[in-house]
Design a protein around this motif. Structure first.
Motif, PDB file in Angstrom:
ATOM      1  N   VAL A  17      -5.392   0.371   8.015  1.00  0.00           N
ATOM      2  CA  VAL A  17      -5.648  -0.703   7.094  1.00  0.00           C
ATOM      3  C   VAL A  17      -6.421  -1.726   7.857  1.00  0.00           C
ATOM      4  O   VAL A  17      -6.183  -2.177   8.992  1.00  0.00           O
ATOM      5  N   ALA A  28      -3.459   6.903   9.431  1.00  0.00           N
ATOM      6  CA  ALA A  28      -3.611   5.973   8.787  1.00  0.00           C
ATOM      7  C   ALA A  28      -3.707   4.533   8.809  1.00  0.00           C
ATOM      8  O   ALA A  28      -2.878   4.258   9.838  1.00  0.00           O
ATOM      9  N   VAL A  62       0.994  -1.157   0.100  1.00  0.00           N
ATOM     10  CA  VAL A  62      -0.027  -0.023   0.004  1.00  0.00           C
ATOM     11  C   VAL A  62       0.819   1.158   0.039  1.00  0.00           C
ATOM     12  O   VAL A  62       1.829   1.221   0.818  1.00  0.00           O
ATOM     13  N   LEU A 109      -1.316   2.125  10.100  1.00  0.00           N
ATOM     14  CA  LEU A 109      -0.276   2.056   9.123  1.00  0.00           C
ATOM     15  C   LEU A 109       0.950   3.388   9.563  1.00  0.00           C
ATOM     16  O   LEU A 109       1.860   2.973   9.770  1.00  0.00           O
ATOM     17  N   TRP A 166      -8.215   7.366   6.517  1.00  0.00           N
ATOM     18  CA  TRP A 166      -7.208   8.172   7.044  1.00  0.00           C
ATOM     19  C   TRP A 166      -8.111   9.035   8.007  1.00  0.00           C
ATOM     20  O   TRP A 166      -9.388   9.468   7.263  1.00  0.00           O
ATOM     21  N   VAL A 201      -8.350   0.815   3.361  1.00  0.00           N
ATOM     22  CA  VAL A 201      -7.517   1.799   3.858  1.00  0.00           C
ATOM     23  C   VAL A 201      -8.344   3.134   4.081  1.00  0.00           C
ATOM     24  O   VAL A 201      -9.326   3.435   3.429  1.00  0.00           O
ATOM     25  N   TRP A 229      -9.126  -3.010  12.063  1.00  0.00           N
ATOM     26  CA  TRP A 229      -8.234  -1.897  11.764  1.00  0.00           C
ATOM     27  C   TRP A 229      -7.091  -1.658  12.432  1.00  0.00           C
ATOM     28  O   TRP A 229      -6.965  -1.850  13.783  1.00  0.00           O
TER      29      TRP A 229
END
Length: 262
Positions: A118, A116, A99, A127, A155, A153, A124
């Motif tokens: 994933v 961030a 990613v 990242l 944010w 993904v 979840w």
């Protein structure tokens, strides 16, 4: 704008498997979310914007998606907004995934963050957490493993209840390899467990298991064991995470099976 690149590499297993490298690239040149993408306003009244010019700090060379807390205004309700990618089905992949994205973040030392995360099958997971100014647009890349049907993904910008600056992303990319054309060819009376497996694969059959072989997506034999018993175990702890093919010779029959190493 979405770009999907398929680089097909023919793999000649004895059972003719194919592997397909998939690269998904998303940008925000249209000034809107690509299909499947969205944002959710968790708290507050403001949503994301699209554009290249950031409120402060470095800007992007082309349109990005960003949350501008400065434009939201001083004295507004606390802002917490999440950008969600599309959902990707990796259940046919070899389990190896990369990613990447470009990111901008500016803060005002008030505790604001850009997180961030994933979903790679276990809920979840983080990242990256951005909580200090980025002096330039940062290009990120993360390698991991996933074989779930709902890979995604997200944010999240959180202004921590104070008037803050912004968080932004652009040029999202996702790379993985699909394993195609391999179907299980079962042998009656043979079974194996668990699947997915981490360390050990247990084999059982009603008749003698002569040999067990594990092959990777490149067609390379990574385990080749002479069994000569109706039950046995294979140590797969040293294998990298991903999808493999188990081949077993049971009596005068040969079976092939997908296995997933976690």
């Amino acid at each position: 704008m979405k770009k999907i690149t398929l680089l097909v590499a023919a793999m000649f297993f004895a059972f003719a498997a194919n592997a397909q490298l998939v690269e998904v690239v998303e940008d925000f040149e249209s000034g809107a979310f690509p299909a499947g993408w969205s944002s959710v306003v968790n708290t507050g009244d403001c949503d994301v914007s699209f554009g290249a010019d950031m409120p402060t700090g470095p800007s992007f060379p082309s349109s990005a998606v960003y949350f501008d807390d400065d434009a939201c205004g001083n004295g507004m309700d606390p802002s917490n907004v999440t950008i969600y990618s599309d959902v990707y089905d990796l259940s046919s992949s070899d389990g190896v995934v990369t990613v990447g994205y470009d990111v901008a973040f500016q803060e005002v030392a008030a505790g604001d963050t850009f997180l961030a995360e994933v979903n790679a099958g276990d809920g979840w997971e983080t990242l990256a957490l951005y909580d200090v100014d980025l002096a330039e647009i940062l290009t990120e890349s993360f390698d991991g493993t996933a074989t779930n049907e709902d890979f995604q993904v997200r944010w999240t910008f959180d202004d921590a209840g104070e008037w803050a600056w912004h968080g932004a992303i652009d040029n999202f990319n996702l790379t993985y390899t699909n394993v195609l054309g391999v179907s299980d060819d079962a042998v009656e009376g043979f079974s194996f467990a668990p699947n997915p497996a981490q360390d050990v694969l247990n084999l059982n059959a009603q008749t003698n298991i002569e040999r067990a072989t594990i092959v990777n997506v490149l067609g390379q034999t990574v385990i080749d064991a002479e069994i000569n018993a109706t039950s046995s175990t294979l140590d797969i702890s040293s294998l990298a995470a991903g999808t493999y093919i188990l081949k077993v010779a049971v009596g005068d029959e040969t079976g092939t099976y997908h296995i997933i190493k976690e």
